[in-house]
Design a protein around this motif. Structure first.
Motif, PDB file in Angstrom:
ATOM      1  N   GLY A  60      40.819  50.339  55.271  1.00 20.34           N
ATOM      2  CA  GLY A  60      40.303  49.204  55.150  1.00 20.34           C
ATOM      3  C   GLY A  60      41.375  48.545  54.528  1.00 20.34           C
ATOM      4  N   THR A  61      41.915  46.735  54.209  1.00 22.79           N
ATOM      5  CA  THR A  61      42.148  46.471  53.220  1.00 22.79           C
ATOM      6  C   THR A  61      41.487  45.003  52.426  1.00 22.79           C
ATOM      7  OG1 THR A  61      42.987  44.469  54.893  1.00 22.79           O
ATOM      8  CG2 THR A  61      44.176  46.288  54.969  1.00 22.79           C
ATOM      9  N   LEU A  62      41.675  44.663  51.687  1.00 20.40           N
ATOM     10  CA  LEU A  62      41.230  43.743  50.782  1.00 20.40           C
ATOM     11  C   LEU A  62      41.719  42.959  50.709  1.00 20.40           C
ATOM     12  CD1 LEU A  62      39.870  45.552  47.730  1.00 20.40           C
ATOM     13  CD2 LEU A  62      38.553  45.032  49.590  1.00 20.40           C
ATOM     14  N   PRO A  63      41.619  41.246  50.556  1.00 25.53           N
ATOM     15  CA  PRO A  63      42.279  40.812  50.425  1.00 25.53           C
ATOM     16  C   PRO A  63      42.642  39.596  48.932  1.00 25.53           C
ATOM     17  CG  PRO A  63      39.739  39.686  50.533  1.00 25.53           C
ATOM     18  CD  PRO A  63      39.947  41.281  50.834  1.00 25.53           C
ATOM     19  N   ALA A  64      44.144  39.956  48.229  1.00 22.96           N
ATOM     20  CA  ALA A  64      44.234  40.050  47.494  1.00 22.96           C
ATOM     21  C   ALA A  64      45.190  38.646  46.918  1.00 22.96           C
ATOM     22  CB  ALA A  64      45.159  41.744  46.968  1.00 22.96           C
ATOM     23  N   LEU A  65      44.884  38.481  46.173  1.00 23.29           N
ATOM     24  CA  LEU A  65      46.213  37.847  44.825  1.00 23.29           C
ATOM     25  C   LEU A  65      46.398  37.894  43.859  1.00 23.29           C
ATOM     26  CD1 LEU A  65      45.041  33.749  43.870  1.00 23.29           C
ATOM     27  CD2 LEU A  65      45.428  35.702  41.975  1.00 23.29           C
ATOM     28  N   LEU A  66      48.009  38.031  43.513  1.00 24.50           N
ATOM     29  CA  LEU A  66      48.292  38.421  42.734  1.00 24.50           C
ATOM     30  C   LEU A  66      49.167  37.633  41.915  1.00 24.50           C
ATOM     31  CD1 LEU A  66      49.240  41.999  42.983  1.00 24.50           C
ATOM     32  CD2 LEU A  66      48.732  40.659  44.978  1.00 24.50           C
ATOM     33  N   GLN A  67      48.829  37.606  40.675  1.00 21.81           N
ATOM     34  CA  GLN A  67      49.348  36.629  39.740  1.00 21.81           C
ATOM     35  C   GLN A  67      50.048  37.372  38.071  1.00 21.81           C
ATOM     36  OE1 GLN A  67      48.836  32.897  39.288  1.00 21.81           O
ATOM     37  NE2 GLN A  67      50.335  33.507  38.720  1.00 21.81           N
ATOM     38  N   ILE A  68      51.411  36.774  38.973  1.00 20.30           N
ATOM     39  CA  ILE A  68      52.907  37.245  37.248  1.00 20.30           C
ATOM     40  C   ILE A  68      52.560  35.995  36.189  1.00 20.30           C
ATOM     41  CG2 ILE A  68      53.731  38.736  39.369  1.00 20.30           C
ATOM     42  CD1 ILE A  68      56.487  36.247  38.954  1.00 20.30           C
ATOM     43  N   THR A  69      52.573  36.626  35.315  1.00 17.57           N
ATOM     44  CA  THR A  69      52.475  35.980  33.968  1.00 17.57           C
ATOM     45  C   THR A  69      53.744  35.937  32.553  1.00 17.57           C
ATOM     46  OG1 THR A  69      51.717  37.382  32.250  1.00 17.57           O
ATOM     47  CG2 THR A  69      50.097  36.735  33.698  1.00 17.57           C
ATOM     48  N   ALA A 123      53.535  36.722  29.430  1.00 17.18           N
ATOM     49  CA  ALA A 123      53.295  38.039  29.215  1.00 17.18           C
ATOM     50  C   ALA A 123      53.496  39.492  29.554  1.00 17.18           C
ATOM     51  CB  ALA A 123      51.633  37.758  28.554  1.00 17.18           C
ATOM     52  N   GLY A 124      54.651  39.509  30.527  1.00 16.50           N
ATOM     53  CA  GLY A 124      54.663  40.465  31.682  1.00 16.50           C
ATOM     54  C   GLY A 124      53.694  41.217  32.341  1.00 16.50           C
ATOM     55  N   GLN A 125      52.889  40.435  32.737  1.00 14.88           N
ATOM     56  CA  GLN A 125      51.536  41.192  32.897  1.00 14.88           C
ATOM     57  C   GLN A 125      51.092  40.330  35.034  1.00 14.88           C
ATOM     58  OE1 GLN A 125      48.779  42.907  31.295  1.00 14.88           O
ATOM     59  NE2 GLN A 125      50.976  42.458  29.664  1.00 14.88           N
ATOM     60  N   VAL A 126      51.022  41.824  35.658  1.00 11.74           N
ATOM     61  CA  VAL A 126      50.742  41.568  36.775  1.00 11.74           C
ATOM     62  C   VAL A 126      49.338  41.578  37.327  1.00 11.74           C
ATOM     63  CG1 VAL A 126      50.533  41.760  39.317  1.00 11.74           C
ATOM     64  CG2 VAL A 126      52.676  42.258  37.826  1.00 11.74           C
ATOM     65  N   PHE A 127      48.200  40.779  37.620  1.00 10.69           N
ATOM     66  CA  PHE A 127      46.956  40.861  37.621  1.00 10.69           C
ATOM     67  C   PHE A 127      46.919  40.741  39.492  1.00 10.69           C
ATOM     68  CE2 PHE A 127      46.598  39.054  34.103  1.00 10.69           C
ATOM     69  CZ  PHE A 127      45.819  39.399  32.825  1.00 10.69           C
ATOM     70  N   MET A 128      46.174  41.812  39.924  1.00  9.19           N
ATOM     71  CA  MET A 128      45.352  42.102  40.853  1.00  9.19           C
ATOM     72  C   MET A 128      44.065  41.393  41.268  1.00  9.19           C
ATOM     73  SD  MET A 128      45.448  45.333  43.790  1.00  9.19           S
ATOM     74  CE  MET A 128      47.141  44.983  43.699  1.00  9.19           C
ATOM     75  N   LEU A 129      43.431  40.579  42.140  1.00  8.93           N
ATOM     76  CA  LEU A 129      42.175  39.992  42.167  1.00  8.93           C
ATOM     77  C   LEU A 129      41.741  39.973  43.508  1.00  8.93           C
ATOM     78  CD1 LEU A 129      42.144  37.202  39.571  1.00  8.93           C
ATOM     79  CD2 LEU A 129      41.478  39.613  39.023  1.00  8.93           C
ATOM     80  N   ASN A 130      40.725  40.323  43.851  1.00 10.66           N
ATOM     81  CA  ASN A 130      40.317  39.649  44.479  1.00 10.66           C
ATOM     82  C   ASN A 130      40.517  38.715  44.703  1.00 10.66           C
ATOM     83  OD1 ASN A 130      37.780  38.670  47.303  1.00 10.66           O
ATOM     84  ND2 ASN A 130      37.641  41.332  47.260  1.00 10.66           N
ATOM     85  N   ARG A 131      40.643  38.227  45.907  1.00  7.40           N
ATOM     86  CA  ARG A 131      41.293  36.395  46.101  1.00  7.40           C
ATOM     87  C   ARG A 131      39.626  35.708  46.816  1.00  7.40           C
ATOM     88  NH1 ARG A 131      44.767  38.463  49.913  1.00  7.40           N
ATOM     89  NH2 ARG A 131      44.549  37.475  52.264  1.00  7.40           N
ATOM     90  N   ALA A 132      39.088  36.992  46.630  1.00  8.61           N
ATOM     91  CA  ALA A 132      37.808  35.711  47.620  1.00  8.61           C
ATOM     92  C   ALA A 132      36.532  35.817  46.697  1.00  8.61           C
ATOM     93  CB  ALA A 132      36.868  36.593  48.635  1.00  8.61           C
ATOM     94  N   THR A 133      36.691  36.582  45.576  1.00  8.92           N
ATOM     95  CA  THR A 133      35.895  36.974  44.172  1.00  8.92           C
ATOM     96  C   THR A 133      36.349  36.465  43.180  1.00  8.92           C
ATOM     97  OG1 THR A 133      36.452  39.077  44.145  1.00  8.92           O
ATOM     98  CG2 THR A 133      34.246  38.315  45.812  1.00  8.92           C
ATOM     99  N   GLY A 134      37.626  36.874  43.335  1.00 12.85           N
ATOM    100  CA  GLY A 134      38.413  36.387  42.207  1.00 12.85           C
ATOM    101  C   GLY A 134      37.785  37.191  40.963  1.00 12.85           C
ATOM    102  N   GLN A 135      37.707  38.866  41.177  1.00  9.47           N
ATOM    103  CA  GLN A 135      36.842  39.932  40.502  1.00  9.47           C
ATOM    104  C   GLN A 135      38.268  40.928  40.615  1.00  9.47           C
ATOM    105  OE1 GLN A 135      34.207  40.826  38.466  1.00  9.47           O
ATOM    106  NE2 GLN A 135      34.039  38.824  38.897  1.00  9.47           N
ATOM    107  N   PRO A 136      39.049  41.529  39.342  1.00  9.63           N
ATOM    108  CA  PRO A 136      40.119  42.712  39.432  1.00  9.63           C
ATOM    109  C   PRO A 136      39.458  43.707  40.466  1.00  9.63           C
ATOM    110  CG  PRO A 136      39.958  41.870  37.131  1.00  9.63           C
ATOM    111  CD  PRO A 136      38.168  41.459  38.196  1.00  9.63           C
TER     112      PRO A 136
END
Length: 813
Positions: free
Chosen positions: A506-515, A517-530
């Motif tokens: 299946g799939t997860l609703p993701a939010l990708l946030q680049i910073t 500081a050279g980081q790429v965070f992948m969060l569940n955009r429904a819950t905010g959990q990594p």
């Protein structure tokens, strides 16, 4: 006889000059090498300096031993260079090219040195010289060849053709979608025919940005709706153009002024005739068929649309929100007061230049949501970082998010000002219509490098992604990327919303946030959990009186970190060994404990610097391959806190240099970590494009982007297309045909890459550089696909313009 004497005298003078040159080279290395050893650095420069100085003295005295001494030193240099830098091309160039040039000259002087001692000259030295010359020529040729940092491996994903009827119709939002995908479901232009692209038309806005980097800049991403293209200029002029010709349809000038930071990165668009609910998700937008075009009228022409049924929204550098009729450019009379909402209302005192809006407003359903840029580092008590939502039809305030309040979503009494000096949202926001969430990437409370007075609310919301309910402004979740930020590592980029595999089919609703500081965070955009691993690391502690420090910091280790490695002395670079040595001396003189080295009263190194890493250009994503594309810059900073009693009064605080930080115990000083030639002190590349596979979480490819053709040491253009990789500023555009377009380099090119391999497949020379993001669309009239870019000048370039350029394949005849 006289002629032979003249030749002998000339030869003697040349040998002496060569000896002096080698002596000067050795003396510079010796003096710097002593200092470097005192700082605990490499002993090589001291030893090479002493050997070169001795060799130069002997050569100037016309003694063959000088050539032998230098030859041994050069061989030792080659061994040291490989041991110190490995087999990387640019680090070896820095260490070996200048010594090799001197070795070549010494080898050519060998016969003359032998003859001066009455010894037969011999011919072996010419063979050595020839080998050195071949090596130098091969290096020169090789310098022009692109070198991927990471090469794509294995089988490439297949191109998924755009289903008939599902082609993208319009570019309606700053990031194409409210999810910031910068992806176009179009495939008329492909990797196979992109080399046929040519200029279709060029338009001029009339607003040429004259800037020192902190004034006017052209950084716009246009919008395209139907037959009209919309752009805004650094001084907030809005211009509507025909998509096929660039011919102006209308223009609007709000007469906006600000003392600095004049730029308009984008516009918003609202169409009252379109349904608000049921907007497809980002992933579904790829496959969902577009609505069929209306049938042509057979009799009377349809009635003209109502005034402002379709409207353009713009924020201005002097804190106003405009609504304009998309067809005529007239102010919408039903919005605010004669088409304008004053964003200074409720803000209290705003000094000139302290509150400007440069990001595109977010149109989310029936709301238009705005943040704002607050001046950095000048004083405490600056304007609020409040986020506000207005009804897109009437301009009435719908909700506010004043994050210092216990209930930040409750609107304040009109007589009460929003809380001053709170973290702000200066960049672009994202919106998921199905979840009903707006995503805010936050900055931090000014000043950047002193946070002793920040409140618990400041510390909670700084450098974080905050999800709000779009209807009420109520907080759903918050995820912080940097704790108690002392580095200006705020979130500069629009979040990218896409769906990713969950590993279970299946799939997860993701939010990708680049910073930054050279980081790429992948969060569940429904819950905010990594979704991918985030590791808490022990953070270095500082000693500034009155400051506090977070014991831990977060690193997104489940996805590639871009240009965020911990630097070592061996990572220092320069155009010559002398330049490199001076960078090593700087490096060893800094306090440096990795990424989160806190500022203090001594010189501290910050890497990545506060410019990035990644910046406001944001990421793009291809949902057909699951590749995320990011571009970065690699510029370190040195920082220092200045006790208040020692701080020069009247210091500013835009980005670099002295910053007053009035109201705190310290002012600050910071600047870019550059060599004496104005080149970044760490090894190349200084900017890259990268592709990340969101299913495997691996780096697919990474390539340097940009050449030194239009820049160079001390600001002198080298005019050589050497692809060393330059700092980037702007965004990328991905297309379903497998192309990635990018223009935000320091040279004057729009480039296209094969998005599956990272190979550059096309480039076009522009009159000036660009800081904009390209867009693409298909004309509803001619059926031609265009790629459009705004070109007003690269960030560090003095060359400026007001160009909007459209590229297309040759028209069919």
């Amino acid at each position: 006889m006289n002629e032979n004497k003249k030749q002998s005298a000339t030869c003697r003078i040349l040998v002496i000059l060569l000896g002096v040159l080698v002596m000067l080279f050795g003396l510079a290395l010796l003096v710097g090498g002593i200092r470097l050893v005192q700082l605990g650095g490499s002993v090589y420069f001291l030893l090479m300096g002493a050997a070169s100085l001795l060799a130069g003295v002997l050569v100037a005295a016309r003694r063959p031993a000088g050539a032998l001494v230098y030859g041994v030193a050069f061989v030792a240099t080659a061994v040291w260079a490989v041991a110190d830098a490995g087999l990387e091309f640019w680090p070896l160039v820095s260490r070996l090219v200048m010594p090799a040039v001197l070795a070549l000259l010494v080898a050519l002087a060998w016969p003359a040195l032998r003859r001066a001692r009455g010894v037969p000259a011999g011919r072996g030295a010419y063979g050595v010289a020839a080998l050195l010359l071949v090596g130098l020529l091969a290096t020169a040729v090789s310098a022009f060849q692109p070198r991927p940092v990471v090469t794509a491996q294995g089988q490439r994903p297949a191109v998924v053709p755009v289903a008939k009827g599902s082609e993208q119709r319009d570019w309606m939002h700053w990031g194409n979608t409210t999810g910031g995908t910068r992806f176009a479901a179009l495939d008329q232009i492909t990797p196979d025919n992109v080399d046929q692209l040519q200029v279709a038309w060029t338009a001029h806005t009339g607003d040429v940005p004259q800037s020192d980097g902190f004034g006017a800049e052209d950084q716009v991403t246009p919008l395209q709706i139907g037959q009209t293209l919309y752009v805004c200029t650094p001084h907030n002029q809005v211009i509507a153009m025909d998509v096929d010709s660039g011919k102006q349809r209308w223009s609007f000038d709000p007469k906006a002024t600000a003392p600095n930071w004049q730029r308009c990165r984008g516009l918003g668009y609202f169409d009252a005739s379109l349904p608000i609910a049921g907007v497809p998700t980002v992933a579904a937008a790829v496959a969902a068929p577009a609505p069929a075009p209306p049938a042509p009228a057979l009799a009377a022409a349809p009635p003209a649309p109502a005034l402002c049924e379709k409207r353009i929204l713009m924020t201005s550098i002097d804190a106003r929100l405009f609504a304009l009729d998309a067809a005529t450019g007239a102010a919408c009379p039903d919005f605010g007061v004669n088409g304008v909402v004053d964003l200074k209302v409720g803000m209290g005192e705003i000094k000139p230049g302290f509150y400007t809006l440069t990001a595109a407003p977010l149109v989310a359903g029936e709301l238009v949501i705005v943040g704002g840029r607050v001046a950095d580092n000048i004083e405490v008590g600056e304007p609020s970082g409040v986020v506000r939502a207005y009804n897109v039809r009437s301009g009435a305030l719908a909700w506010v998010w004043d994050l210092s309040k216990e209930t930040p979503d409750v609107p304040l009494d009109p007589s009460i000002h929003y809380t001053r000096a709170t973290p702000n949202v200066w960049t672009s926001m994202a919106y998921d219509p199905q979840l009903g969430l707006v995503y805010l990437p936050t900055g931090n409370t000014t000043p950047d490098q002193w946070a002793g007075e920040r409140t618990p609310q400041d510390d909670k919301y700084s450098s974080a992604v905050v999800a709000l309910d779009v209807a009420t402004g109520k907080e759903r979740w918050v995820y912080q990327t940097v704790h108690h930020d002392l580095w200006d590592y705020d979130l500069p980029a629009q979040p990218t919303l896409t769906d990713v595999p969950d590993g279970k089919g299946g799939t997860l609703p993701a939010l990708l946030q680049i910073t930054k500081a050279g980081q790429v965070f992948m969060l569940n955009r429904a819950t905010g959990q990594p979704i991918t691993e985030v590791r808490d690391i022990q953070a270095p502690q500082g000693h500034a009186d009155g400051e506090r420090y977070s014991p831990t910091q977060r690193l997104s280790v489940g996805l590639p970190q871009i240009g965020a490695q911990t630097l070592t002395e061996s990572d220092m670079w320069g155009a010559t060994p002398i330049d490199q040595m001076l960078c090593r001396i700087q490096f060893k003189g800094f306090r440096y404990d990795g990424m989160f080295t806190p500022p203090g009263e001594d010189l501290a190194l910050q890497w990545p610097g506060s410019l990035g890493g990644m910046n406001w250009g944001s990421a793009s994503v291809d949902p057909t391959t699951g590749y995320l594309f990011v571009n970065d810059m690699r510029l370190g900073l040195w920082t220092k806190l200045i006790p208040r009693a020692q701080m020069t009064t009247g210091a500013g605080g835009v980005e670099m240099g002295a910053a007053s930080q009035t109201g705190t115990p310290y002012g600050s000083l910071r600047d870019r970590f550059l060599s004496k030639l104005g080149i970044p002190c760490q090894k190349p590349p200084f900017g890259t494009l990268s592709a990340i596979n969101l299913a495997t979480h691996q780096l697919v490819w990474q390539v340097p982007v940009g050449t030194v053709k239009d820049t160079g040491p001390m600001g002198i253009k080298m005019r050589l297309p050497i692809p060393i990789g330059m700092p980037t500023l702007g965004g990328s555009l991905a297309t379903q045909s497998g192309l990635l377009f990018f223009a935000g380099t320091q040279d004057y090119y729009l480039r296209a890459y094969d998005s599956r391999s990272g190979k550059e497949v096309w480039k076009a020379r522009m009159p000036v550089g660009s800081q904009g993001t390209p867009i693409t669309y298909v004309s509803p009239t001619t059926g031609r696909q265009y790629v459009v870019i705004s070109a007003g000048g690269a960030r560090q370039s003095p060359d400026r313009g007001d160009y909007v350029i459209a590229y297309a394949l040759p028209a069919a005849h």
